[in-house]
Design a protein around this motif. Structure first.
Motif, PDB file in Angstrom:
ATOM      1  N   PHE A   1     -10.205  -3.634  -2.816  1.00 48.08           N
ATOM      2  CA  PHE A   1      -9.841  -3.008  -1.536  1.00 48.08           C
ATOM      3  C   PHE A   1     -10.421  -2.765  -0.701  1.00 48.08           C
ATOM      4  CE2 PHE A   1      -5.930   0.364  -3.096  1.00 48.08           C
ATOM      5  CZ  PHE A   1      -4.757  -1.541  -3.359  1.00 48.08           C
TER       6      PHE A   1
ATOM      7  N   GLN B   1      -9.732  -9.125   3.238  1.00 48.72           N
ATOM      8  CA  GLN B   1      -8.818  -8.544   4.006  1.00 48.72           C
ATOM      9  C   GLN B   1      -8.016  -8.377   4.576  1.00 48.72           C
ATOM     10  OE1 GLN B   1      -8.600  -3.958   3.042  1.00 48.72           O
ATOM     11  NE2 GLN B   1     -10.730  -4.751   1.700  1.00 48.72           N
ATOM     12  N   ARG B   2      -6.615  -8.497   4.377  1.00 47.15           N
ATOM     13  CA  ARG B   2      -5.905  -8.380   5.921  1.00 47.15           C
ATOM     14  C   ARG B   2      -4.343  -7.574   6.106  1.00 47.15           C
ATOM     15  NH1 ARG B   2      -6.528 -11.815  10.551  1.00 47.15           N
ATOM     16  NH2 ARG B   2      -5.704  -9.864  11.695  1.00 47.15           N
ATOM     17  N   ARG B   3      -4.258  -7.030   6.581  1.00 46.51           N
ATOM     18  CA  ARG B   3      -2.954  -5.977   6.627  1.00 46.51           C
ATOM     19  C   ARG B   3      -1.536  -5.841   7.851  1.00 46.51           C
ATOM     20  NH1 ARG B   3      -6.963  -0.123   5.110  1.00 46.51           N
ATOM     21  NH2 ARG B   3      -7.125  -0.979   3.554  1.00 46.51           N
TER      22      ARG B   3
ATOM     23  N   LEU C   1       0.740  -1.324   0.109  1.00 46.72           N
ATOM     24  CA  LEU C   1      -0.164   0.111   0.309  1.00 46.72           C
ATOM     25  C   LEU C   1       0.966   1.569   0.393  1.00 46.72           C
ATOM     26  CD1 LEU C   1      -2.704  -1.176   2.463  1.00 46.72           C
ATOM     27  CD2 LEU C   1      -2.789  -1.540   0.179  1.00 46.72           C
TER      28      LEU C   1
ATOM     29  N   ASP D   1      -3.132  -6.016  11.414  1.00 46.64           N
ATOM     30  CA  ASP D   1      -4.380  -5.259  11.552  1.00 46.64           C
ATOM     31  C   ASP D   1      -4.801  -5.202  13.843  1.00 46.64           C
ATOM     32  OD1 ASP D   1      -5.316  -7.522  10.863  1.00 46.64           O
ATOM     33  OD2 ASP D   1      -6.378  -6.333   9.565  1.00 46.64           O
TER      34      ASP D   1
ATOM     35  N   GLN E   1      -1.514  -5.250   2.246  1.00 48.60           N
ATOM     36  CA  GLN E   1      -2.789  -5.534   1.941  1.00 48.60           C
ATOM     37  C   GLN E   1      -2.698  -7.106   2.014  1.00 48.60           C
ATOM     38  OE1 GLN E   1      -6.203  -3.554   1.861  1.00 48.60           O
ATOM     39  NE2 GLN E   1      -6.994  -4.591   0.048  1.00 48.60           N
TER      40      GLN E   1
END
Length: 510
Positions: A427, A80-82, A66, A89, A73
């Motif tokens: 996203f 999604q996870r970051r 990102l 997250d 991401q």
């Protein structure tokens, strides 16, 4: 290449080589390679983030950086996870603030029954010495809020040492902790979720005397090890010969010019951080279950899903209680380098452990994705497919030539049939399925926004106004562009082609 900027520079340099060859002019190959290495060092992911990304790729989880840094991401849409380096997250700001406050951390760990060294917070040098006398020498002095071993002084036995250490720690944080010194080895235990996944014994930066060379020469020799570099890019970091190193030597009655006798260990720093030149030995297989349980309890008490637990004890083969050891710190976003590439022993699959904690077994974090290409009818087809998916309780994200839509609401206008708009849909956290109009212009400019799709639809291939861009001058050329989405259908996926269009049929045969 793994980084686009590096690949582009390599192409430019190759062009320069050809030009130099044709014109019989010099070309500095060594300088060119140095430029490539420096750029790669600047733009590629660091070892911690890179190990997690590699583990995700092995699990077939899509990822996208990102930023130019380590914010990444994983997955698409609602799945999604970051991460940012070794924090996810799920790593709360409150837990990280607690870990940063060493005194509060110790208070919480003590409440959980985890062994910690006795200590006090002081705000001036005299109070530091008073606390040291009350606790009992030797002591450790460190800033209440610090990281990477900055301002930490250990095994202090005199008033002068305590006052000097307080002055250094006070420059980092006005509140300074004086605590009981725990004899033993310095260990880092990595906890992911509710499991200990790796452990390493850390050694401070040091050199071994040979009876011939000075300490400065020995440091220079150690730093010539190809495994040692600047920063965190290599498995080891070069030893710094700075004021802290000189002060550490002075405390031992040594200086840079001293020639230590054969076999003499000369420590150049009192902390064992890899970032200042320390080394690590993997001891994961030796950790006693009770010691591992103490580390997990510490991480959970603070609230960290990924936690580096610093332990001082004689050995990890016994519980902390049995040997008078203790946990001295917990660390949010811990460095993974010592576990991935220890100086001695085998590396551990800590990236895989982190991905396994983020995603269930078999979950690739993808959402259903339909790509639609063709000369005419794409937008109508996209709308129809999105409507069908919406009727099946999916929250649908859609791109087309008239905008981007999330659950039927337009969030962007204009021609949104390119990869940028498609990425925006992937996203979006409220998207369970994506239907993406995929125009030839975006494919020619920058490819696709995804690595594969579940369904590829090609409506038709005609001349229209689609010729003349980027050397696409014939219908056959256009078919090569349109079939990109078909070539990127997942193994379990489906291509839907217009059997009434001869060019589409020909493309399918190709």
């Amino acid at each position: 290449y793994s980084e686009e900027e590096v690949g582009r520079l390599a192409l430019e340099l190759a062009e320069e080589i050809i030009s130099a060859t044709l014109n019989d002019t010099p070309f500095d190959a060594a300088a060119a390679l140095a430029r490539l290495r420096d750029l790669d060092e600047d733009v590629r992911l660091g070892p911690s983030t890179g190990s997690i990304v590699d583990a995700a790729v092995a699990r077939d989880v899509p990822f996208r950086r990102l930023t130019g840094g380590s914010l990444v991401q994983f997955g698409w849409g609602s799945k999604q996870r970051r991460i940012q380096a070794a924090e996810t997250d799920m790593s709360s700001a409150i837990a990280e603030a607690i870990a940063q406050d060493k005194d509060l951390t110790k208070e919480l760990l003590a409440a959980a029954g985890v062994p910690v060294p006795e200590g006090r917070i002081v705000s001036d040098g005299d109070a530091a010495w008073t606390a040291a006398e009350a606790i009992g020498l030797p002591v450790v002095v460190k800033p209440r809020d610090g990281n990477q071993g900055k301002g930490v002084a250990v095994n202090l036995t005199s008033r002068d040492e305590v006052l000097a250490a307080f002055a250094v720690a006070c420059d980092i944080c006005s509140d300074v902790i004086v605590e009981r010194y725990l004899p033993g080895q310095d260990y880092r235990v990595l906890v992911v979720g509710d499991k200990m996944v790796a452990a390493a014994r850390r050694e401070p930066p040091l050199v071994i005397g040979d009876g011939v060379h000075s300490i400065r020469e020995l440091v220079e020799e150690v730093n010539r090890d190809p495994r040692r570099g600047e920063g965190h890019a290599t498995s080891l970091t070069k030893i710094r010969f700075d004021d802290i190193a000189k002060a550490t030597l002075a405390a031992q009655g040594l200086d840079a010019g001293t020639v230590p006798v054969l076999g003499q260990r000369v420590v150049l720093r009192n902390n064992a951080n890899l970032s200042t030149g320390g080394s690590a030995t993997d001891v994961t297989d030796d950790v006693h279950p009770d010691l591992a349980a103490s580390a997990v309890a510490a991480a959970q008490m603070v609230g960290l899903d990924i936690c580096g637990v610093d332990i001082v004890c004689e050995t990890v083969r016994r519980s902390l209680e049995d040997q008078g050891g203790g946990i001295v710190e917990v660390n949010a976003a811990p460095g993974l380098r010592m576990h991935l590439q220890p100086s001695f022993g085998k590396g551990r699959a800590v990236g895989e452990a982190i991905i396994g904690n983020m995603f269930e077994e078999g979950d690739d974090a993808r959402i259903p994705l339909v790509a639609v290409a063709g000369t005419n009818g794409k937008t109508t087809t996209v709308r129809l497919i999105a409507s069908i998916l919406g009727c099946n309780s999916h929250r649908v994200g859609m791109t087309s030539t008239d905008g981007v839509y999330i659950q039927g609401k337009r969030i962007d206008t204009g021609d949104c049939s390119g990869p940028k708009s498609a990425r925006n849909v992937l996203f979006h956290p409220d998207v369970d399925a994506a239907v993406l109009e995929t125009a030839r212009g975006g494919v020619l400019r920058e490819g696709l926004a995804f690595d594969r799709c579940d369904v590829a639809v090609v409506t038709n291939i005609g001349m229209g106004d689609h010729l003349g861009l980027s050397y696409i001058s014939t219908v056959e050329d256009l078919a090569v562009v349109k079939r990109v989405i078909v070539q990127n259908v997942a193994p379990h996926g489906t291509a839907v082609l217009n059997a009434a269009d001869p060019m589409v049929v020909k493309m399918a045969g190709a």
